[in-house]
Structure formats: structure tokens, C-alpha cells
Motif scaffolding. Sequence first.
Motif, short mmCIF file in Angstrom:
data_model
loop_
_atom_site.label_atom_id
_atom_site.label_comp_id
_atom_site.label_asym_id
_atom_site.label_seq_id
_atom_site.Cartn_x
_atom_site.Cartn_y
_atom_site.Cartn_z
N TYR A 5 -0.63 -4.31 -6.39
CA TYR A 5 -0.12 -3.50 -5.19
C TYR A 5 1.35 -3.21 -5.75
O TYR A 5 2.34 -3.73 -6.34
N ASP A 51 -2.84 0.60 -6.61
CA ASP A 51 -3.23 -0.02 -5.44
C ASP A 51 -2.27 0.52 -3.65
O ASP A 51 -1.05 0.13 -4.58
N ASN A 100 4.33 -2.75 -3.56
CA ASN A 100 5.45 -2.49 -3.13
C ASN A 100 6.41 -3.02 -4.10
O ASN A 100 7.86 -3.00 -3.67
#
Length: 486
Positions: free
Chosen positions: A14, A51, A16
Motif C-alpha cells: 500500500y 497496491d 499510503n
Amino acid sequence: MSTGKFYITTPIFYVNDKPHIGHAYTMVIADVLARWHRLKGEDVFFLTGTDEHGEKIEKYAQNAGKSPKEFVDEVVQKFKDAWSKLNISYDYFIRTTDEKHQKIVQRFVSELIKKGKIYKGEYEGWYCFYDETFLTEKELKDGKCPYCNRPVEKIKEESYFFKLSEFQQTLLDLYDKNRSFLSPNFRAQEIINRVKEGLKDLSISRTTVKWAVPFPDDDKHFIYVWLDALLNYLSAIDWPDGDKFKKFWPADVHIIGKEISWFHCVIWPALLIANDIPTPKMVFSHGWWTVNGKKMSKSFGNVVDPIEILSKYKSDELRYFLIREVPIGQDGDFSEASLKNRINGELLSDLGNLVSRVLKLSENSKVEIKGDVLIQPIDVDKIDNLIKEIKLTDALDEIMSFIRRLNKFIDEKEPWKLKGEELGQILYNLLESLRIISILIYPFMPETAQKMADQLGTKITGIYDCKFKPFDGKVSRGEHLFSPVK
Ligand code: MSP
């Protein structure tokens, strides 16, 4: 020489936030395996990536005042920089925002629809946006997400479902037939027990999350981020018709962290079987790193940034530490103090010291380097078998024990007191052993291995070359491999 293929993947991370030491760990494991298999002469495809869709990324981008694409482009670069500093030799970096990937995801879903494995219904339940996971009431822990302990949201929306419940027996048969599918073995039972309890159909679309791949032929729906993510393993090799897919599928091993076993060991094979695609040979779940005894988290202020570590320590030192410190599969604790211990102890006193002793002795001597093999050679087949089972800590331990044996051999033989043929014989044994070690440690510590080979005047050839032969190097002592750290 082996001529096989080896397809290895990491989870796609991820984006983020920037990478941390846990992500680096997964990458080092995969890199060691990829390099080992290349040394065996296999055609390796090592896949990693990011992702980038889903509610979580959408929210983080919003908080940063950026568009999701702008936001992910910046974070992706941080991952790529970290992997380059860690010498990660991936062959392909996939991003789920790639056009090609998105088309393949849609095609996969369309095929499932054609096969009658998907139906429309309504999802009502809990959702953890941080882990992008649907949760039942029973799964919540004190009303919170059992994985990250964050608050969950209640959602009720129209959704497409994948008929996961049909696959219970098929999955149990798969685990039974292929014992290495659920690796390491000690984690297998947990998955088997959960599958035995029964499987519920899986919601695979959202109507409220727009930062996602559009669902085929239905404008209202977007594909669930985990389905999108898992499919990277196929899209990267151009499923269904690409040459890479034909050559490399099924994957030889998916390396993952233990917290995402359910997705990889249950949902993933069911999706593949539903679309008549062979299942991967192995899913290997490694353990988790805590830092100073605590789960890494921003609120504890204990998130370890690999880039920061690499500004103080060599990439090989961190790679060695990560593999050596914790038996692979188990959880472990990261601390700079233990990293320093490994550097000052095994790397400096055992390996560094051995190399500098041998090179010093050989550089000053004019004797012919030849003779009989006097030491018990390292068991390369044993190491290869350990690596096949992903027992990387044990494999590294074998190499380090050999290094300690060689130091002992020098202490016993006292070559500094010898001359002529006798000295030539001892040096022959030591130099050939070092050449072999340089090859064997290359997957773990590629820069150190190359420095060793340069100083020996030899080459990192391949595993086939790890037997004693006439020494054909030309020694030239360079800088020490490691320096003490305070
Ligand atoms: N995007 C999903 C994976 C999709 S794969 C089809 C995801 N991403 S993640 O960014 O959260 O990264 C998860 C992976 O990072 C874990 O599976 C594990 O490999 C690694 N780790 C994350 N934290 C970790 C530790 N504290 N310790 C060790 N590894 C950990 O899940």
C-alpha cells in the motif's frame, strides 16, 4: 546446471506511506531467493510493486490535499528508492494503476461472470478501510478491526459476490495434495481449521469507492481492492496469452507476511480454480517485526525507516541482520543494538577477519597455491535444500559455521609458521573456500560477495562452481569488508 524457471513475488505494498522495515524484510527474503535461483542457472522472474487503489489511499490523498494519482506517484518513488538502496534485484515493478493491469483485472472478472461464479446481492456488515477488509460482527475485537485495532465502519450497499463458499472442499483437497502450499507448516493448521468452519461468499465490488478499477458492464460498481491487488501476480506476466504467463505460471512462491495469509491461501486459490487457472506452488508467510518490543506504529513513534538505517549501515549489514536475527517464519524484534552486535560479531570478527587473515597470508607469500583438500567442504546440497524450504536463517547459519570452522583451521595450522609446499597447501584450501563462500553469500550480501571475489581475483559464477578445483584467482588485498560500529 539447472535450466528451470522460478517465479517469485512479494505482496504489492500500500502506498499510503513510505516503506518501513517490515516491508524491507519481505523484499530481502524474496531477493535472496531470486538471487539464489539465478545462481542455479534458473530463469527467474522476481515481481514486486504497489497496491494503489482503494478507500484508504483515497483518504490519505485527500488529507494530503492531492489527487490520488499525484499522491501515489510520489510514494511509489519512495519505495523504488528504498529497494534500490537495499540492492533488490526485482525484474518487474507492477502498479495497480497501470492500464495493462486494470484491463486484465476486468477480463478476469468477466470470465468469472461467464462461468457463473459471480452474482449480485447486498453487503451489510463491517469494513476496515485501513486493511481494506470486510469483517463480520464475530471477527471484531472489542468492536474494532482485529488486525489493526482501528475503528471499523458499517456499510450497507449493493455488491457483487464471488461464490467462495463453493470452494471449501476443493481448497481442503489442495492443501492435502500439496503440503508446501501452506508454508511454513506450523501455520497451515490455522488456515485449515478456519476453512473447515465454512466459507462465506465474498463481496468483490463497492459502489461508494471510486478510486478503483471499474466493474465490467456496470457503471455503478468498482472492483474490490483485494481482488484487484491479487491479480497483479497474473497481470504482470500477461495472463492469459502472454509468453511470460506461459513460461512462468504457476508462481513458485508468493512471499507474504502472516497477516495476509487468508487472502493468499484461501481467496486467491479459489479465484484461480474458479477460472481454471493452476494454483501457485507455495505461499510462504513470514513473521512480523516489532520494534523495541512493540508493534510498529506512528503513535508509538517506533516506525523504522529502512532509508534512515541505510544512511548509517551498509545495505549488506541490514540484509544479513534481517535474515540472521530471526528464524524465518517467527516474529522478531528489531533494535539497533542487536544490529550492531551482528555487525561487530559475526560479520566483522568471523567473516571480515577470515578474509583479511587469508588475503594477508597469501599476498606476502610466493609459494604455489596447490595441494590436497584438507578441510571438510561445505555441504552445498544441504544449503540448497534448506533454501528450497525457505529456511534462509538455517542456510545462512550453515555458511557462517563454515566460516568459523575456517578460522579455527587457521588457528590450528598456524600457517604463518609454515613455508613452501606446506604453506601452499593450506593457502589453497583457504582461498578455494573463500571463493566458494563468495558465491554462497552472494544472494544474502551481494556487495560483500563481489568485494571478496574482486580481492580474490575470482568471479561469482554459479552454484555449480562451489566445489574445490585448482585455484585460478589472483589475490590483491583491498579495503576491509566491514568496519566496527559503535
Ligand atoms: N496491499 C496489501 C498486499 C496485497 S498483495 C496482493 C498489503 N500491503 S501492505 O503495505 O500492508 O504490506 C503488507 C506486507 O508488508 C506484509 O504482508 C508483510 O510482508 C510486510 N509487513 C508489513 N508490516 C510488517 C511487519 N511489522 N513485519 C514484517 N513484515 C510486515 O497488505
